[in-house]
Write an enzyme that holds these catalytic residues in place. Sequence first.
Site, short mmCIF file in Angstrom:
data_model
loop_
_atom_site.label_atom_id
_atom_site.label_comp_id
_atom_site.label_asym_id
_atom_site.label_seq_id
_atom_site.Cartn_x
_atom_site.Cartn_y
_atom_site.Cartn_z
CG ASN A 1 68.19 8.82 51.99
OD1 ASN A 1 68.06 8.68 51.00
ND2 ASN A 1 68.10 8.17 52.90
CB THR B 1 31.87 46.47 47.95
OG1 THR B 1 30.63 47.08 48.16
CG2 THR B 1 33.04 47.76 48.66
CG HIS B 2 28.76 43.41 47.52
ND1 HIS B 2 28.56 42.02 48.44
CD2 HIS B 2 28.88 44.36 48.51
CE1 HIS B 2 28.67 42.51 49.77
NE2 HIS B 2 28.94 43.73 49.62
CE LYS C 1 34.88 37.99 21.89
NZ LYS C 1 35.15 36.62 22.02
CG ASN D 1 39.24 36.69 22.78
OD1 ASN D 1 38.35 37.48 22.95
ND2 ASN D 1 39.24 35.66 21.88
CE1 TYR E 1 64.09 10.10 49.81
CE2 TYR E 1 64.19 7.66 49.55
CZ TYR E 1 64.05 9.06 49.09
OH TYR E 1 63.84 9.15 47.70
CD GLN F 1 62.42 9.37 42.41
OE1 GLN F 1 63.47 9.05 42.90
NE2 GLN F 1 61.85 8.51 41.62
CE LYS G 1 64.43 15.32 43.83
NZ LYS G 1 63.26 14.22 44.62
#
Length: 475
Positions: free
Chosen positions: A123, A168-169, A296, A298, A330, A335, A338
């Site tokens: 732990n 803006t907008h 294209k 992209n 714990y 676990q 992660k």
Amino acid sequence: MTKKDISPDDGPSKSSIWGGRFSSGPSQLMQDINASIDYDRRLYRQDIAGSKAHATMLAACDIITDADRDAIHHGLDSILDEITHGDFTFSAALEDIHMNIESRLAELIGEPARRLHTARSRNDQVATDFKLWVRELIDSVDAALAELQGILLRRAEEHADTLMPGFTHLQTAQPVTFGFHLMAYVEMFGRDRGRFADARRRLNESPLGAAALAGTSFPTDRHMTAELLGFDRPAANAMDAVSDRDFAVEFLAAAALCAVHMSRLAEEMVIWCSDRFGFITLSDAFTTGSSIMPQKRNPDAAELVRAKPGRIIGSLNGLLIVLKGLPLAYGKDMQEDKEGVFDAADALGIAIAATTGMVADMTARPDSMRAALTQGFPTATDLADYLVRDLGLPFREAHHVSGSIVAIAAERGCDLDALALADMQAVEPRITADVLAVLSCEVAVAMRRSFGGTAPDEVRARIAEARTRYALDEG
Ligand code: ARG
């Protein structure tokens, strides 16, 4: 599924590490849900460093002999070597990185390996390993963000005089410079670095030696292991030390916001490089073609950076939900802390790298930016400001007058600086030819000299100051 599929008799053999009270091994399913080795193997360096520090401390406190310590250190160094060279066999039956390494240590050095786990538990071990991993991660993210800031700063310097519409907008608002716009991101990533640094400061307390949850009756020295591992101090409460995953949450929260910032820049790049805007071009290095439309180009990299917050915010949500309501200390739930962090770390790392690459790579097109300023009446505010400054009108009234003049220009299909003086005077007779000077975008930008404003000289001053404030290298 038949009963046979989950019978313990068919499962792996019983654990040599914790199997004392068990008469048979876990079922295959138990092993499958329990094992974390497929992903927590990423903690191997931290696990070995933590074990070496622990062994050093155990010997210094006369809990194991110096000979045992030396054997442990030597064995752990060999394991580090094996893992780095891909010569280590990871086993799901041994659950996680901690038991895989400890078991291999026993194979290599025998009895001293079995003394290593004195006065610690998985732990405190996993909390220590994970903290060390996240700490290194934060350091590398900080370095990557500093590099991104440095590139942005360099491009901003290059374009301190390049005019473009500010929006803006997403509607044309006022003229700004491209350098000014890029500097906004230098500040955003600066705050991100601050958040990561804050998280690192709070993270840097050592859980090692907290043992299972209650501390230990052995005469250990937690200050020593804390110092050996570069922590500022040992965590003050053993139960908190093994239950705390705040550092992972804080990393994810800072990563989420940083990714959101990058997604805004990425989206702006997508807009800027569109045919409609044409403010920048991205080279072959950061674009892809279409399998059907030959013309294209992209901006896939930018689009993927735009998308990355999805999984990072998802990881943040996921971990908060795992921790919510979890009783101390714990629980195996932890676990599940992660994978989300690993995934977010990878996503953030590649997003920063791609953003840095695109900012360095993009070609600005000042002519298109300047041309865009001939639409949308970007100096309408400057006209209102003129009416206030030169004619003494209250701003609200000036706003109204300027709006009426814009309406006339819109009707005539011309820009404000192309409108006849007489047209303006028809709305406000006191307007003189002086107005023409303030209607040019160049003048409008040059006049916004307030601190943090878009005037080129002001932007250059802020660039110089940011270089010092963020300790960034000279361009
Ligand atoms: N693999 C475990 C984890 O990541 C290590 C800690 C296990 N502790 C325990 N009491 N079973 O959380």
